[in-house]
Design an enzyme around this catalytic site. Structure first.
Site, PDB file in Angstrom:
ATOM      1  N   ASP A  81      -7.330  15.603-105.910  1.00 26.51           N
ATOM      2  CA  ASP A  81      -7.474  15.670-104.479  1.00 26.51           C
ATOM      3  C   ASP A  81      -8.200  14.277-104.033  1.00 26.51           C
ATOM      4  O   ASP A  81      -9.071  14.389-103.066  1.00 26.51           O
ATOM      5  CB  ASP A  81      -8.330  16.933-103.974  1.00 26.51           C
ATOM      6  CG  ASP A  81      -7.603  18.324-104.488  1.00 26.51           C
ATOM      7  OD1 ASP A  81      -6.458  18.197-104.706  1.00 26.51           O
ATOM      8  OD2 ASP A  81      -8.437  18.870-105.066  1.00 26.51           O
ATOM      9  N   LYS A 129      -4.499  10.683-103.578  1.00 29.48           N
ATOM     10  CA  LYS A 129      -3.621   9.626-103.974  1.00 29.48           C
ATOM     11  C   LYS A 129      -2.197   9.176-103.037  1.00 29.48           C
ATOM     12  O   LYS A 129      -1.829   8.307-102.851  1.00 29.48           O
ATOM     13  CB  LYS A 129      -3.248   9.996-105.203  1.00 29.48           C
ATOM     14  CG  LYS A 129      -4.127  10.108-106.382  1.00 29.48           C
ATOM     15  CD  LYS A 129      -3.717  10.864-107.571  1.00 29.48           C
ATOM     16  CE  LYS A 129      -3.389  12.170-107.513  1.00 29.48           C
ATOM     17  NZ  LYS A 129      -4.832  13.154-107.356  1.00 29.48           N
ATOM     18  N   GLY A 159      -0.792  18.819-104.698  1.00 25.50           N
ATOM     19  CA  GLY A 159      -0.388  19.025-103.112  1.00 25.50           C
ATOM     20  C   GLY A 159      -0.899  17.637-102.515  1.00 25.50           C
ATOM     21  O   GLY A 159      -1.999  17.450-102.210  1.00 25.50           O
ATOM     22  N   HIS A 160       0.133  16.612-102.489  1.00 23.81           N
ATOM     23  CA  HIS A 160      -0.212  15.455-101.806  1.00 23.81           C
ATOM     24  C   HIS A 160       0.137  15.293-100.344  1.00 23.81           C
ATOM     25  O   HIS A 160       1.245  15.644 -99.747  1.00 23.81           O
ATOM     26  CB  HIS A 160       0.777  14.213-102.413  1.00 23.81           C
ATOM     27  CG  HIS A 160       0.204  14.101-103.902  1.00 23.81           C
ATOM     28  ND1 HIS A 160       1.194  13.458-104.813  1.00 23.81           N
ATOM     29  CD2 HIS A 160      -0.738  14.697-104.596  1.00 23.81           C
ATOM     30  CE1 HIS A 160       0.453  13.498-105.980  1.00 23.81           C
ATOM     31  NE2 HIS A 160      -0.453  14.144-105.881  1.00 23.81           N
ATOM     32  N   GLN A 190      -2.871  15.223-109.991  1.00 25.63           N
ATOM     33  CA  GLN A 190      -4.197  15.663-110.579  1.00 25.63           C
ATOM     34  C   GLN A 190      -5.252  14.622-110.668  1.00 25.63           C
ATOM     35  O   GLN A 190      -5.056  13.534-109.963  1.00 25.63           O
ATOM     36  CB  GLN A 190      -4.149  16.403-112.019  1.00 25.63           C
ATOM     37  CG  GLN A 190      -3.393  17.934-111.598  1.00 25.63           C
ATOM     38  CD  GLN A 190      -1.996  17.918-111.600  1.00 25.63           C
ATOM     39  OE1 GLN A 190      -1.292  17.189-112.569  1.00 25.63           O
ATOM     40  NE2 GLN A 190      -1.426  18.380-110.458  1.00 25.63           N
TER      41      GLN A 190
END
Ligand code: IMP
Length: 419
Positions: A14, A17, A41-42, A218
């Site tokens: 988080d 990225k 979850g980007h 991650q």
């Protein structure tokens, strides 16, 4: 011979990225995911619109960039299909620019059931995303997993299902997750055209000298080998994992970029020496919208841990570090950095302990700095930061032994200060 650059998270995930990759991706021909699955979850803002991507690299929003999901990944076909559908209005996907590895492992409804079951049964759960990631990597390691090539072949997939009947909870899953299995079977038709020898194509691009970027998911401290085991994810999250997850030689690795936040968050359980509780944590969580993009869980909050960040630098060798969300700290009377750990028996520690039990017993050693009230410019040069904010960034560079090349200053895609 070309080289592939790599972007990885320097903390517990988080870090933002997706936002940096989205910015960089314009300059690349191909962006590649090499580990993890839809535990990621980007979040990216593209032309002002918010997108949350789980399998697909954020570069998918640029029609001129090809995207590859490679062998090191685990893929949930139903979620990937939904992700592709959600993008339909924005971008055109075709087999020319979306390559899904035939060798990537598949997350089935059974894997998800196993993940949930384990989490519910354990006295000290990991706090996983419950997306079936660990079980899918487990069957891969046991050499009884389902690969994408087998999944899209109805006969081979049926054969695998028959072979797995005796496995714990498999028959139960088939009975009770019937709808999920039906959706699972249906998604194969949609994904089939994209499944290919993605890794060979990536290597061809590298060989041809095309700009290739590998996007990690991650973060370093969640790495299965070097993270806070067992409170980690089930893949390697380091820059080196790009080499194995795609399959290219170390000498073909180009620049490595690390992404961190100006403070620290963690989702799930496990040690977190610089964790904050109370008002400041609540304030940062609210201002930084620190709720999981995948699970909506409230993220744990702490001050930036420079011992952990230097460890991430050592493991990845960042050519440049991006420090996101510096704007979230603006207006605080004081800001802190964790510069060492104090352990009851081992004394002052400057190295990140690999044993999570030792880390759990550590107290943070703080340095405190005056805050800054002046608004941070959202774009331009890092040197234009208010003096107190600039001193904070310089101290981080000094402690973590890396160079900050970008500072995130807001949610818009362009909100970065650069060196
Ligand atoms: P899993 O990857 O779902 O098995 O979860 C293992 C650990 O990694 C848990 O602490 C999760 O919260 C954490 N984790 C997995 N993916 C992410 C991510 O994308 N961001 C932050 N934490 C993650």
């Amino acid at each position: 011979m070309g080289r592939a650059d790599v972007v990885v998270g320097a903390q517990w995930g988080d870090e933002g990225k997706g936002k940096w990759v989205h910015r960089m991706a314009r300059d690349y021909k191909l962006v590649v995911r090499f580990q993890g699955g839809n535990n990621a979850g980007h979040t990216v803002y593209h032309h002002g619109q918010k997108f949350v991507l789980h399998h697909l690299p954020s570069a998918v929003l640029y029609p001129q960039v090809a995207c590859a999901l490679t062998a090191g990944m685990v893929i949930n076909p139903v979620v990937l299909k939904q992700e592709c559908h959600a993008l339909e209005k924005q971008v055109q996907l075709s087999a020319v620019r979306l390559w899904i590895s035939a060798a990537a492992h598949v997350i089935t409804p059974w894997h998800i059931r196993l993940d949930r079951g384990r989490e519910q049964e354990q006295a000290k759960p990991i706090g996983t995303t419950r997306r079936g990631i660990g079980p899918a990597y487990s069957t891969r390691a046991l050499r009884c997993g389902l690969r994408m090539a087998d999944y899209i072949d109805a006969k081979r997939c049926a054969g695998w299902i028959t072979q797995m009947q005796g496995e714990p909870h498999f028959a139960v899953s088939q009975r009770e997750d019937r709808q999920l299995w039906e959706d699972f079977a249906r998604a194969a038709d949609f994904l089939r055209p994209y499944v290919c020898a993605a890794e060979t194509r990536v290597r061809q691009k590298i060989r041809a000298g095309d700009a290739v970027l590998c996007e990690g998911a991650q973060g370093t401290l969640l790495d299965i080998n070097c993270g806070t085991y067992p409170y980690v994810t089930s893949s390697s999250t380091l820059a080196a994992a790009a080499l194995c997850g795609v399959g290219f030689a170390p000498r073909a690795c180009g620049k490595v970029y690390g992404i961190a936040k100006a403070y620290l968050t963690r989702v799930g359980n496990g040690p977190f020496p610089s964790e904050l509780h109370g008002d400041t944590a609540a304030q940062l969580r609210q201002r930084g919208a620190e709720f999981g993009a995948t699970t909506q869980r409230a993220r744990r909050i702490g001050w930036l841990d420079c011992v952990a960040l230097r460890y991430a630098q050592e493991l990845n060798g960042f050519d440049g570090l991006v420090l996101n969300k510096l704007d979230i700290l603006a207006g605080l009377p004081a800001v802190k950095l964790c510069v060492a750990y104090q352990h009851p028996e081992q004394g002052r520690l400057l190295e990140f302990p690999c044993d999570y039990r030792i880390l759990e017993e550590c107290q943070p050693v703080w340095e405190e700095y005056e805050g800054w009230t002046a608004a941070i410019p959202t774009q331009g040069r890092i040197a234009a930061l208010p003096p107190a904010a600039l001193a904070f960034v310089h101290r981080i560079e000094n402690l973590a032994e890396c160079t900050v090349i970008g500072v995130g200053t807001g949610i818009a895609a362009e909100d970065f200060l650069v060196r």
